[in-house]
Design an enzyme around this catalytic site. Structure first.
Site, mmCIF file in Angstrom:
data_model
loop_
_atom_site.group_PDB
_atom_site.id
_atom_site.type_symbol
_atom_site.label_atom_id
_atom_site.label_comp_id
_atom_site.label_asym_id
_atom_site.label_seq_id
_atom_site.Cartn_x
_atom_site.Cartn_y
_atom_site.Cartn_z
ATOM 1 N N GLY A 64 2.987 9.475 -6.139
ATOM 2 C CA GLY A 64 3.763 9.718 -7.343
ATOM 3 C C GLY A 64 3.045 10.751 -8.207
ATOM 4 O O GLY A 64 1.897 11.109 -7.929
ATOM 5 N N ASP A 106 1.170 -0.193 -5.098
ATOM 6 C CA ASP A 106 2.472 -0.630 -5.610
ATOM 7 C C ASP A 106 3.593 -0.182 -4.666
ATOM 8 O O ASP A 106 3.422 -0.286 -3.459
ATOM 9 C CB ASP A 106 2.650 -0.141 -7.061
ATOM 10 N N GLU A 165 -4.674 3.745 -3.722
ATOM 11 C CA GLU A 165 -4.645 3.570 -5.182
ATOM 12 C C GLU A 165 -5.908 2.978 -5.792
ATOM 13 O O GLU A 165 -6.226 3.276 -6.949
ATOM 14 C CB GLU A 165 -3.429 2.715 -5.580
ATOM 15 N N GLY A 222 3.376 6.515 -3.136
ATOM 16 C CA GLY A 222 4.817 6.656 -3.348
ATOM 17 C C GLY A 222 5.575 7.141 -2.128
ATOM 18 O O GLY A 222 6.756 6.797 -1.942
HETATM 19 C C1 QUE Z 1 -4.790 7.922 -4.935
HETATM 20 C C2 QUE Z 1 -3.470 8.058 -5.243
HETATM 21 C C3 QUE Z 1 -2.860 9.320 -5.308
HETATM 22 C C4 QUE Z 1 -3.634 10.448 -5.040
HETATM 23 C C5 QUE Z 1 -4.977 10.311 -4.713
HETATM 24 C C6 QUE Z 1 -5.539 9.052 -4.668
HETATM 25 C C7 QUE Z 1 -1.481 9.517 -5.641
HETATM 26 C C8 QUE Z 1 -0.981 10.846 -5.717
HETATM 27 C C9 QUE Z 1 -1.823 11.941 -5.433
HETATM 28 C C10 QUE Z 1 -1.400 13.313 -5.512
HETATM 29 C C11 QUE Z 1 -1.863 14.240 -4.592
HETATM 30 C C12 QUE Z 1 -1.491 15.566 -4.674
HETATM 31 C C13 QUE Z 1 -0.662 16.007 -5.680
HETATM 32 C C14 QUE Z 1 -0.196 15.083 -6.614
HETATM 33 C C15 QUE Z 1 -0.579 13.769 -6.527
HETATM 34 O O1 QUE Z 1 -3.112 11.708 -5.088
HETATM 35 O O2 QUE Z 1 -0.730 8.515 -5.878
HETATM 36 O O3 QUE Z 1 0.612 15.507 -7.592
HETATM 37 O O4 QUE Z 1 -0.277 17.317 -5.775
HETATM 38 O O5 QUE Z 1 0.301 11.048 -6.064
HETATM 39 O O6 QUE Z 1 -6.853 8.897 -4.364
HETATM 40 O O7 QUE Z 1 -2.715 6.970 -5.507
#
Ligand code: QUE
Length: 348
Positions: free
Chosen positions: A70, A149, A141, A118
């Site tokens: 997400g 979640d 997470e 997500g």
């Molecule tokens: C744990 C997470 C997420 C994460 C890294 C974690 C996560 C998530 C992102 C993410 C990665 C690249 C993106 C971005 C988000 O990284 O939920 O917008 O460009 O969305 O260690 O839960």
């Protein structure tokens, strides 16, 4: 923008040959889900549920990642203030997860690429998931002070033995055929076969026949040799018991798992263990999602979530300073507080 200066949509929707196709199109952010993307997908799926032009749905993606999670950076920005926008994001995302779980027609998610957080939530609850050698699955997470979640409280404790508890606490990544062997995908195909498979699915054939023809057998998972230890150690009653058992276990694998846990948020891991054990007991998906919304509504303003997003996604120093610092210092009361009813619940 495309060549004509038309704004490209982050989720593309079209109907052709009796097939509804949803395509994630935010490749610059690894297709991480925004509130608008979740709202768009939920609106489209709601309409398609009763649209006779749609026999089944194919969920695919532009770019190398299926969906990395997400938009947690936006959630953390909101959490530094009143958290209302973060709560609206989680509400929209969890309602989408429920819609997919309850969807009356087949949904086939093509999860060839990074599928985390997500991204798992919009694929794993549908009827069909197709993995390839390029699939990289994780619920990471606890590494950013969040908890697994998007229905993690439903599917993780329903995996074989304590595999789900292991994946949830450590954030361990599963690759390719291991995703199928763990039961997270329903079919496994060669990356090279995916374009032909997708073309047949989009031409509106018989999905079970098509998927059966491309499905490749997978052998034992690479973590097979650790399954006995996973079930014995990650089945312990408390997080402290799990951490101690890993330390006492005479294997390099267990030592490594213990070192990984030592980098995760102690508070998040405590919340996660309680969440998975409660999720195993609950009878319906909706009850689990209501529990998750209670947790998310509060954790989005917690110290460890804001610190985790800072350290991993913003400053990228990868050295979050968790509070408390150690597993033994997490109070049962602080965990319990996240599970209490809200004045406005998920489905209100
Ligand atoms: C744990 C997470 C997420 C994460 C890294 C974690 C996560 C998530 C992102 C993410 C990665 C690249 C993106 C971005 C988000 O990284 O939920 O917008 O460009 O969305 O260690 O839960």
């Amino acid at each position: 923008m495309d060549a004509l200066g038309i704004e490209e949509k982050a989720v593309q929707a079209q109907i052709e040959n009796g097939v509804g196709r949803l395509t994630l199109n935010r490749p610059q952010a690894l297709n991480a889900l925004t509130t608008d993307m979740c709202r768009e997908m939920a609106g489209t799926l709601s309409a398609w549920a009763s649209d006779d032009r749609v026999r089944y749905v194919v969920l695919d993606h532009i770019g190398r990642a299926f969906c990395a999670g997400g938009d947690v950076r936006a959630a953390a920005r909101s959490g530094r203030g009143d958290g209302e926008a973060a709560r609206e994001f989680f509400r929209t995302e969890y309602r989408l997860n429920t819609l997919i779980k309850r969807f009356p027609k087949p949904i086939i998610a093509l999860i060839d690429g990074v599928t985390m957080g997500g991204g798992v939530g919009i694929s794993v609850h549908g009827s069909h998931r197709v993995s390839t050698e390029d699939t990289l699955f994780a619920m990471p997470e606890t590494g950013i002070g969040l908890f697994p979640d998007v229905g993690g409280g439903w599917f993780l404790p329903r995996m074989a033995g304590e595999t789900g508890t292991w994946l949830a606490l450590t954030g361990e990544r599963l690759k390719g055929a291991d995703v199928r062997a763990a039961g997270l995908s329903t079919h496994h195909v060669a990356t090279a076969d995916l374009p032909a498979l997708k073309a047949e699915l989009l031409a509106g054939g018989d999905i079970d026949n098509i998927l059966h023809r491309y499905d490749r057998p997978v052998g034992e998972p690479s973590f097979q040799e650790h399954l006995e230890a996973i079930n014995r150690i990650f089945g312990k009653a408390t997080l402290a018991d799990i951490a101690i058992a890993l330390k006492l276990e005479d294997s390099d694998w267990a030592q490594h798992q213990g070192e990984v846990l030592a980098t995760r948020s102690p508070f998040s891991m405590s919340v996660t263990l309680r969440h998975l054990r409660e999720g195993r007991r609950l009878q319906t998906f909706e009850e689990v999602m209501e529990m998750e919304f209670r947790i998310a509504s509060r954790i989005c303003q917690s110290h460890d979530f804001l610190e985790g997003v800072r350290a991993v996604l913003e400053d990228k120093d990868h050295s979050p300073q968790w509070l408390p610092q150690s597993i033994g210092c997490v109070s049962a009361h602080s965990v319990e507080a996240l599970f209490q009813p809200l004045s406005r619940e998920l489905y209100d």
